[in-house]
Scaffold this motif. Sequence first.
Motif: not given
Lengths: 520, 309
Positions: A328-329, A331-333, A336-338, A340, A515-516, A518-520
Motif C-alpha cells: 500500500i505504501k 500507492l499512498i506515496i 493521488v488522493r486516497r 481515488k 481516506s481518513r 492513518d496508515i502506520k
Amino acid sequence: MNKIIALYQNEMIKISKKISLVVILALMICGVVGLAGLMKFQQSQQERYRNEQGREPDWAAEEMKYQLDMFHEQEDSLTAQIDAMDPDADDDRLFGLEEELRYVRRQISQIELAMEYDVGLYDEQSFLNDVINLLPDLWAEEQRLQALPPELRPADWAEQVAVVQQEESAYREVLESRDFHDYIELVRQGLPRSGMTDAMILIEQERLDLWYTLDPSGGMSGDMDYNQVRMVLDQRVSLRRSMLERIDYTSSQGPVPMTPDRYAELENQLAVLDYRIENNVLSSSSYEQSFSDMAVSSMAGFGMFMVVMMMLILAGGAISQEMATGSIKSLIIAPVRRWKIFTAKVLSLVSVSLIATILLYLVMILTHGLMFGFSSGQPYIFASHGQAGALSFAIYQLASLLVRWISVLVFIALALMLSVVTRNTAAAVGISMAIFFGHQLIGSFLMFLPRSEWVKFIPFEHFSLLPRFFPFADSGGSFITGAMSQTPRTTLLFSLLYLLVLLICMGYTALDSFSRRDIK
Amino acid sequence: MMDTILQIRQLEKSFGRRKIIDKISFDVQAGEVFGFLGPNGAGKTTTLKMVMGFLQPDGGDIVINGFDLKRHYETAMGSLGGIVENPELYQDLSGRVNLKMYARLHDGVTNDRIMEVAAMVGMQGRLDEKVKKYSLGMKQRIGLAQALLHRPKLLILDEPTNGLDPAGIRELRDILKRLAHEEHVAVVVSSHLLSEMQLMCDRVAIIHLGRLLGVRTIRELTDLSRQTTVYRILTPEAQAAAEILRPAYGEGIGELSEQGLDLEVATDRVPAVIRLLAMKGVDLYGVTRLESSLEDAFLQVTGGGLNIE
C-alpha cells in the motif's frame, strides 16, 4: 479522472496475477461443465431405462392380466363375504362391502375393455385411456336407469336410456376407430347435458379446441406429453373460471374471494399460458426438458456461488492484504488522493465480478448447447396488463445472471468494508462468508415470520431478486438467491432501493475509514 | 541560488494521548542532503510519514515545492519521491511491471525514463524477473528507481541503509550525493547513526522525544566534536596520571577507574599529553578516542542548555 483510470489499470493487473482468482475460475468452469455432464448422464440413464422397457412390450400386457386375476379374486372373496352376511345385521358394513365390490367390478370391466381394444392401460397415455375410464360410468348410468322400478321412471326415461346407449356405442366406435377428432366432437356434444352453466360450457369448448390444436393425435403419436397437455389445459380452465366467477380457484387454500390485484395477476398468468399454448412452448415437465432445465439452473446456481466466493476473497483482501504486505505504501506515496485509490479498487472489483459473470454465462450457454442442443433452452414468457411477450433463452439466462449479480455487489461492498475497517483479511473474508452462508439460513427462517411491517427492513429479505424480476419463471430456487417460492413481501422497487441504500452506506463507511485513518 | 523545497511549520502529531511530534519546524533546500537524526522512537519516521501522506498531522503545515499538502495534495505529492523503511513491491509482478504501474500514476514518465532509472540503479538487466526472485538489495534498488522515476524535487528515504552491505551503503551514498549536488534534488535521509550522517549529509536536524533540538551543518558538528573529544588513557596508575595532568588539563579530567582515566581534551593536544605522561614514567597501555554519543554531540551543538527530559 486520468489518475483513476491509471489506478484502475494497475488494480486489474494486480488482480489478474492473483492465484486465487485463477483457481476459483477454473473450479467454476469445471463445476459448471461437470454439473451439466451429470444431468446429461442421468438423462441418458433414464432414456436407457425407457428403451429397455420398450423392448419388452409384454410387460404391460402381463401386468394387465395379473391385475385382472387379482381383481377377480377380490370379487370372489367380496361376494362370498356379502353372501355370508345377515342382510339385516350390519348396514354400514354391508354398504361398505358393496361399495368395494362395485369398485372392483368397475376395474375388471375397464381392464377387459382395454384388452378387448388393445389399449395399454399402464404403458400408454392417450385419449383412449380416458374413453376406457368413461365407459364404465355410462354402463353404470344405464344400469341405474334400467333398475328404476317403472313407477319411478320419469317421463323422458326412454329418451334418457336412448341417449346413454347412443353415447356408449359412439365411444365404442371411437375405441374402434381411434380417431381423436371424433372423441373431441363426442365430448363437445355431451357438454349441454352436463348441467354446466353456459359460460362454463364455453370455457370447456375452448379447452377442447385448444386440445385438438395442441395435439391432433390425442397422445397417440407420442409427440406431446399427454398428461402435460391435459394439465396445462386444466390450469387454463381454472384460470378462466376464476376470472369469470371472480372467485380464486387457483389458490392453494381452496376457493377464496378475488382481489383486484389477484385478478390482474391471474390475467397475466392466463396471457402467459395462452402464449405458451399458441407457440407450443409448454412448461418443462417433460422428462427431456426437465434435465435440460435442471442443468441450466444448477449451473447458474453453482457458477454464481463460485463468483461470490471469489469476490469475497478478492474484496476481503483488497485493502487489508496490501496493508499486510506493505505494498500500500507505493500507492499512498503516489500523487493521488486516497478516495481515488478506493474508487479504482471498487471499479476493479465490480468489473471483475461482471467479467466472471459473463464468462459463466458463456460457459453455461456453450455447455448447455453442446450437451442438450442449442435450441432446447426454454424461453421466458411473461405478461403485463394481459399482454404476453417472450425473452429468448439466451437473453433470459443473461438477464437472470445479471440480476443475481446485483446481490453479488452487495456482498462485495460488505467484504470491502470489513477489509478496510478491520484491516485484517482473515476477519473480512471470514465474517463476510459467514454472513453469506447465514443469510440463506436466516432467509428461510424469515419465511415463517408473520407478515408484519418491520420484517421488510431486514436485509436478507431483499437478496432474492430473481423471483421478483422474473415472476413467471417456472423455478426460481437457487444458491445465491435462496429458494423463495413464496410471493415476496415487498415490491421490486422497494428491494432495489433498499439494496442501493445498503450499498451506499457500506461504501461510504469504507471510503471514509480508508481516506481518513492513518496508515502506520 | 537556494530554493526551499520542503517547509515544515509547527508540525504536531499525537497517537492517542501521547504526543509524538511537538511543534517541529525546519526547511530543506534544493541541492542538499538533509539528515534527520535521532535515537529510535524519537519521531523521525512519524514526521517523514506525515510528509509522505501516510499520517494526518494534528496541526501545522507541510509545504512541498511551494504547494501546501493540505490544499494542493496531488500537486505537492507530484514533486515527492520516497521509500518508507523497506520498499514493498508486488511480488508476483516483474520489476518492469512494478515500475510501469508506478509510472502510470505520474505525468510524463516515458519508457525511456524507466530504462534510464533502471540503469542508474544497475538493474537494467534483470527488470523482467519477478520481484519475489530478487534479493533484498535488488528490491531496494528497484524501490529507489521507483522513487526517482518522475524526477522528484524532494526525495525522502527513511533509514535507507538498513539491511544494506557496506558496498551497498557506499553506492547509495554516491547516488544520493550526485542527485543532490548535480541534479539539485533535495534529499532527506533519516538515521540513528551519527557516523553515517557525517559521511552523507550536508545538514543535520537532531530530534529527540518528538522535539527538534537544532539544525546544524555537518561541518559545525564535526568541528565541535574535533575540538573537544573524550579520550580514555589506559593505565594502571590512574591516580598518579591525574595528578600529573592536573596543572595543565585540570578541567578536562573526568572519571577515574582501574583501567585508567577519561580526559576531555582538544584532539591536537593529545600527542603532548602522551609525551608528558611518558616522560613522568607512567605505564601507558593505550589511548582510545571515545565515540561521543549523539546526545553529547547535540548538547554541544545546542549549547547544552536544553532540557531533554
